[in-house]
Design a protein around this motif. Structure first.
Motif, PDB file in Angstrom:
ATOM      1  N   ARG A 182       0.856  -1.189   0.000  1.00 60.48           N
ATOM      2  CA  ARG A 182       0.000   0.000   0.000  1.00 60.48           C
ATOM      3  C   ARG A 182       0.888   1.234   0.000  1.00 60.48           C
ATOM      4  O   ARG A 182       1.759   1.378   0.861  1.00 60.48           O
ATOM      5  CB  ARG A 182      -0.893   0.015   1.227  1.00 60.48           C
ATOM      6  CG  ARG A 182      -1.881  -1.127   1.302  1.00 60.48           C
ATOM      7  CD  ARG A 182      -2.791  -0.898   2.491  1.00 60.48           C
ATOM      8  NE  ARG A 182      -3.429  -2.147   2.923  1.00 60.48           N
ATOM      9  CZ  ARG A 182      -3.878  -2.339   4.138  1.00 60.48           C
ATOM     10  NH1 ARG A 182      -3.710  -1.394   5.059  1.00 60.48           N
ATOM     11  NH2 ARG A 182      -4.458  -3.475   4.456  1.00 60.48           N
ATOM     12  N   LEU A 183       0.631   2.125  -0.923  1.00 59.29           N
ATOM     13  CA  LEU A 183       1.434   3.342  -1.069  1.00 59.29           C
ATOM     14  C   LEU A 183       0.534   4.557  -0.894  1.00 59.29           C
ATOM     15  O   LEU A 183      -0.540   4.645  -1.499  1.00 59.29           O
ATOM     16  CB  LEU A 183       2.085   3.390  -2.452  1.00 59.29           C
ATOM     17  CG  LEU A 183       2.903   2.173  -2.896  1.00 59.29           C
ATOM     18  CD1 LEU A 183       3.417   2.370  -4.317  1.00 59.29           C
ATOM     19  CD2 LEU A 183       4.053   1.910  -1.932  1.00 59.29           C
ATOM     20  N   THR A 184       0.992   5.484  -0.071  1.00 60.23           N
ATOM     21  CA  THR A 184       0.283   6.749   0.072  1.00 60.23           C
ATOM     22  C   THR A 184       1.301   7.836   0.390  1.00 60.23           C
ATOM     23  O   THR A 184       2.441   7.556   0.784  1.00 60.23           O
ATOM     24  CB  THR A 184      -0.808   6.669   1.160  1.00 60.23           C
ATOM     25  OG1 THR A 184      -1.624   7.846   1.090  1.00 60.23           O
ATOM     26  CG2 THR A 184      -0.226   6.522   2.542  1.00 60.23           C
ATOM     27  N   GLY A 185       0.911   9.087   0.177  1.00 63.27           N
ATOM     28  CA  GLY A 185       1.814  10.196   0.468  1.00 63.27           C
ATOM     29  C   GLY A 185       3.094  10.143  -0.345  1.00 63.27           C
ATOM     30  O   GLY A 185       3.084   9.848  -1.543  1.00 63.27           O
ATOM     31  N   LYS A 186       4.221  10.406   0.310  1.00 62.47           N
ATOM     32  CA  LYS A 186       5.512  10.465  -0.380  1.00 62.47           C
ATOM     33  C   LYS A 186       5.970   9.124  -0.932  1.00 62.47           C
ATOM     34  O   LYS A 186       6.878   9.061  -1.765  1.00 62.47           O
ATOM     35  CB  LYS A 186       6.569  11.028   0.573  1.00 62.47           C
ATOM     36  CG  LYS A 186       6.338  12.487   0.951  1.00 62.47           C
ATOM     37  CD  LYS A 186       7.410  12.991   1.901  1.00 62.47           C
ATOM     38  CE  LYS A 186       7.165  14.447   2.270  1.00 62.47           C
ATOM     39  NZ  LYS A 186       8.183  14.961   3.237  1.00 62.47           N
ATOM     40  N   ALA A 187       5.347   8.037  -0.475  1.00 64.64           N
ATOM     41  CA  ALA A 187       5.720   6.720  -0.988  1.00 64.64           C
ATOM     42  C   ALA A 187       5.258   6.505  -2.427  1.00 64.64           C
ATOM     43  O   ALA A 187       5.723   5.577  -3.108  1.00 64.64           O
ATOM     44  CB  ALA A 187       5.138   5.626  -0.098  1.00 64.64           C
ATOM     45  N   ILE A 188       4.367   7.367  -2.924  1.00 63.72           N
ATOM     46  CA  ILE A 188       3.899   7.243  -4.307  1.00 63.72           C
ATOM     47  C   ILE A 188       4.861   8.016  -5.204  1.00 63.72           C
ATOM     48  O   ILE A 188       4.770   9.241  -5.341  1.00 63.72           O
ATOM     49  CB  ILE A 188       2.468   7.770  -4.472  1.00 63.72           C
ATOM     50  CG1 ILE A 188       1.522   7.112  -3.463  1.00 63.72           C
ATOM     51  CG2 ILE A 188       1.970   7.517  -5.896  1.00 63.72           C
ATOM     52  CD1 ILE A 188       0.098   7.637  -3.523  1.00 63.72           C
ATOM     53  N   THR A 189       5.781   7.315  -5.804  1.00 62.35           N
ATOM     54  CA  THR A 189       6.794   7.923  -6.659  1.00 62.35           C
ATOM     55  C   THR A 189       6.316   7.971  -8.104  1.00 62.35           C
ATOM     56  O   THR A 189       5.329   7.351  -8.485  1.00 62.35           O
ATOM     57  CB  THR A 189       8.088   7.111  -6.591  1.00 62.35           C
ATOM     58  OG1 THR A 189       7.838   5.796  -7.129  1.00 62.35           O
ATOM     59  CG2 THR A 189       8.584   6.988  -5.152  1.00 62.35           C
ATOM     60  N   GLU A 190       7.064   8.710  -8.936  1.00 62.70           N
ATOM     61  CA  GLU A 190       6.755   8.736 -10.362  1.00 62.70           C
ATOM     62  C   GLU A 190       6.897   7.349 -10.988  1.00 62.70           C
ATOM     63  O   GLU A 190       6.153   6.992 -11.903  1.00 62.70           O
ATOM     64  CB  GLU A 190       7.651   9.741 -11.086  1.00 62.70           C
ATOM     65  CG  GLU A 190       7.246  11.188 -10.879  1.00 62.70           C
ATOM     66  CD  GLU A 190       5.861  11.491 -11.440  1.00 62.70           C
ATOM     67  OE1 GLU A 190       5.652  11.352 -12.657  1.00 62.70           O
ATOM     68  OE2 GLU A 190       4.971  11.863 -10.645  1.00 62.70           O
ATOM     69  N   ARG A 191       7.818   6.554 -10.480  1.00 62.81           N
ATOM     70  CA  ARG A 191       7.946   5.183 -10.979  1.00 62.81           C
ATOM     71  C   ARG A 191       6.690   4.370 -10.652  1.00 62.81           C
ATOM     72  O   ARG A 191       6.215   3.580 -11.488  1.00 62.81           O
ATOM     73  CB  ARG A 191       9.171   4.517 -10.350  1.00 62.81           C
ATOM     74  CG  ARG A 191       9.354   3.042 -10.727  1.00 62.81           C
ATOM     75  CD  ARG A 191       9.563   2.857 -12.218  1.00 62.81           C
ATOM     76  NE  ARG A 191       9.653   1.465 -12.578  1.00 62.81           N
ATOM     77  CZ  ARG A 191      10.783   0.743 -12.551  1.00 62.81           C
ATOM     78  NH1 ARG A 191      11.920   1.309 -12.150  1.00 62.81           N
ATOM     79  NH2 ARG A 191      10.781  -0.520 -12.908  1.00 62.81           N
ATOM     80  N   ALA A 192       6.148   4.577  -9.462  1.00 58.44           N
ATOM     81  CA  ALA A 192       4.902   3.889  -9.115  1.00 58.44           C
ATOM     82  C   ALA A 192       3.764   4.343 -10.018  1.00 58.44           C
ATOM     83  O   ALA A 192       2.939   3.526 -10.461  1.00 58.44           O
ATOM     84  CB  ALA A 192       4.547   4.139  -7.646  1.00 58.44           C
ATOM     85  N   TRP A 193       3.710   5.638 -10.321  1.00 56.08           N
ATOM     86  CA  TRP A 193       2.689   6.130 -11.247  1.00 56.08           C
ATOM     87  C   TRP A 193       2.874   5.523 -12.633  1.00 56.08           C
ATOM     88  O   TRP A 193       1.887   5.203 -13.312  1.00 56.08           O
ATOM     89  CB  TRP A 193       2.727   7.650 -11.335  1.00 56.08           C
ATOM     90  CG  TRP A 193       2.099   8.382 -10.185  1.00 56.08           C
ATOM     91  CD1 TRP A 193       2.674   9.357  -9.429  1.00 56.08           C
ATOM     92  CD2 TRP A 193       0.768   8.223  -9.674  1.00 56.08           C
ATOM     93  NE1 TRP A 193       1.796   9.814  -8.473  1.00 56.08           N
ATOM     94  CE2 TRP A 193       0.614   9.132  -8.602  1.00 56.08           C
ATOM     95  CE3 TRP A 193      -0.302   7.401 -10.014  1.00 56.08           C
ATOM     96  CZ2 TRP A 193      -0.567   9.245  -7.876  1.00 56.08           C
ATOM     97  CZ3 TRP A 193      -1.490   7.497  -9.289  1.00 56.08           C
ATOM     98  CH2 TRP A 193      -1.617   8.404  -8.242  1.00 56.08           C
ATOM     99  N   ASP A 194       4.126   5.393 -13.082  1.00 54.57           N
ATOM    100  CA  ASP A 194       4.375   4.750 -14.380  1.00 54.57           C
ATOM    101  C   ASP A 194       3.779   3.349 -14.418  1.00 54.57           C
ATOM    102  O   ASP A 194       3.114   2.962 -15.389  1.00 54.57           O
ATOM    103  CB  ASP A 194       5.880   4.667 -14.658  1.00 54.57           C
ATOM    104  CG  ASP A 194       6.497   6.004 -15.039  1.00 54.57           C
ATOM    105  OD1 ASP A 194       5.749   6.907 -15.468  1.00 54.57           O
ATOM    106  OD2 ASP A 194       7.728   6.137 -14.906  1.00 54.57           O
ATOM    107  N   ASP A 195       4.026   2.582 -13.363  1.00 54.16           N
ATOM    108  CA  ASP A 195       3.516   1.215 -13.322  1.00 54.16           C
ATOM    109  C   ASP A 195       1.992   1.205 -13.271  1.00 54.16           C
ATOM    110  O   ASP A 195       1.335   0.453 -14.013  1.00 54.16           O
ATOM    111  CB  ASP A 195       4.088   0.475 -12.110  1.00 54.16           C
ATOM    112  CG  ASP A 195       5.564   0.152 -12.255  1.00 54.16           C
ATOM    113  OD1 ASP A 195       6.006  -0.067 -13.400  1.00 54.16           O
ATOM    114  OD2 ASP A 195       6.267   0.118 -11.234  1.00 54.16           O
TER     115      ASP A 195
END
Length: 405
Positions: free
Chosen positions: A232-245
């Motif tokens: 589970r990702l929220t806040g600063k843990a959501i990186t641009e790489r996570a958005w790419d995926d």
């Protein structure tokens, strides 16, 4: 479509209404002073009505004139120009991305020689989530301003000469003001999970019939077979790489489901910059890489499940990522409700209950209005009957079904 001005009244009080060609026509302070738009709002916080979310839709090019969503937000003002209330509104050249379907109305009207488009759509684009639509500035008289907004929308529809105005996914409590302004009432159903103060997922399972409880436990085990792990990702843990995926998952599934997904990559970067603390990404990982994910938005008392996608198919993984993990998170955060999006009777077996949704429709042409009103009377009856039937087939033990607040 021109951006004009109309007078509108509620009782003896006269208002002015102006149409804004974008959320940027409001100052941030003006918008944040409207009920439901920030976490400090006494009316509760709906993240889809935040300045951050609506501006990201427009700035990314997802909700703009080119895509058939021309902003036409209504500002209700006092005589001295003070913002009293607002209504998020778009001039639409089609009926995609709304989730309250009126294609049949459009076809019938155009076969009869009318022009159904453009129409006015008062909603959050691509978002089938109930929330305030008649937005009232803090400190103003709520009933008076809501009546003024209803009258203003009707007046603007008539002045522009468009076929209709539609307010979708609004609270039932706003229907009386709209019905008094000649709007028609439409209902539909969704499936929501209600957190009755559970301390854990097991507490929730204890409210289910034994056979249903065992089935869900087995389903969750099998969803994570083959070395799949959930993050589970929220806040600063959501990186641009996570958005790419996640965007790859969204495009793959959305392309197969709709043909052309509504949201673009820039939109996800913008909401990541502006409201990451209000976002929960549930991501499934196998062999060191993400293979599936779902995006959720966090309100003051609700978790809103929105989009899901995957690049590998695994049994029950969709249910785990979208529904079971959402329940886990809501219980941990003390959120009262999980709204899991439009449609889907399969949610019933996973502890989500049928809930009636509401929309209001102003039809300018008398003949079309009569036909739609007759259709909606029959449809409301069918929705009520189906909801009663589904309520009798929930997985809860007799006497254990959570109440709907």
């Amino acid at each position: 479509m021109d951006q004009g001005e109309e007078s509108a009244g509620a009782g003896a009080t006269g208002y002015a209404v102006r149409a804004a060609a974008g959320i940027g026509a409001f100052t941030r302070d003006e918008w944040d002073n409207l009920g439901g738009t920030t976490r400090t709002s006494a009316a509760g916080y709906n993240p889809f009505l935040s300045f951050a979310f609506l501006s990201a839709l427009e700035e990314s090019g997802c909700a703009v004139q080119r895509t058939g969503w021309q902003a036409h937000h209504l500002r209700l003002e006092s005589g001295d120009g003070r913002l009293l209330g607002a209504l998020p509104c778009y001039a639409k050249s089609h009926s995609q991305g709304e989730y309250v379907f009126d294609h049949g109305w459009a076809d019938a009207f155009e076969r009869a020689g009318g022009s159904y488009y453009p129409k006015l759509q008062c909603s959050v684009p691509f978002t089938p989530v109930t929330g305030p639509r008649l937005l009232v500035s803090h400190g103003e008289d709520e009933a008076s301003v809501k009546a003024g907004l209803a009258a203003a929308l009707k007046a603007v529809t008539d002045r522009l000469g468009v076929s209709s105005a539609h307010i979708t996914f609004l609270p039932e409590s706003d229907m009386p003001a709209l019905e008094q302004a000649d709007f028609l009432h439409r209902t539909d159903k969704q499936f929501h999970f209600f957190n009755e103060g559970f301390a854990s997922y097991d507490d929730f399972l204890a409210t289910l019939a034994s056979r249903k409880r065992k089935a869900l436990k087995k389903e969750r085990r099998e969803a994570l077979a083959g070395g799949i792990a959930i993050e589970r990702l929220t806040g600063k843990a959501i990186t641009e790489r996570a958005w790419d995926d996640f965007f790859a998952f969204y495009m793959d599934t959305g392309g197969r489901k709709w043909g052309r997904p509504y949201l673009n990559r820039k939109f996800f970067s913008l909401i990541g910059e502006r409201m990451a603390d209000d976002i929960l990404l549930v991501m499934a990982k196998r062999d060191g890489r993400y293979i599936a994910g779902a995006i959720n938005f966090i309100g003051s008392d609700a978790l809103y499940g929105r989009n899901w996608g995957c690049i590998e198919d695994h049994p029950f993984l969709h249910f785990e990522v979208c529904y079971h993990q959402a329940i886990d998170f809501a219980i941990e955060r003390g959120l009262k409700v999980v709204e899991a999006g439009a449609q889907g009777e399969h949610k019933l077996a996973r502890g989500y209950r049928p809930v009636t949704m509401h929309s209001a429709h102003y039809i300018a042409h008398p003949g079309l209005r009569r036909a739609v009103a007759d259709y909606l009377r029959r449809e409301r009856s069918e929705v009520a009957a189906m909801s009663d039937y589904l309520d009798e087939h929930t997985p809860f033990r007799k006497g254990e079904a959570p109440g709907i607040a």
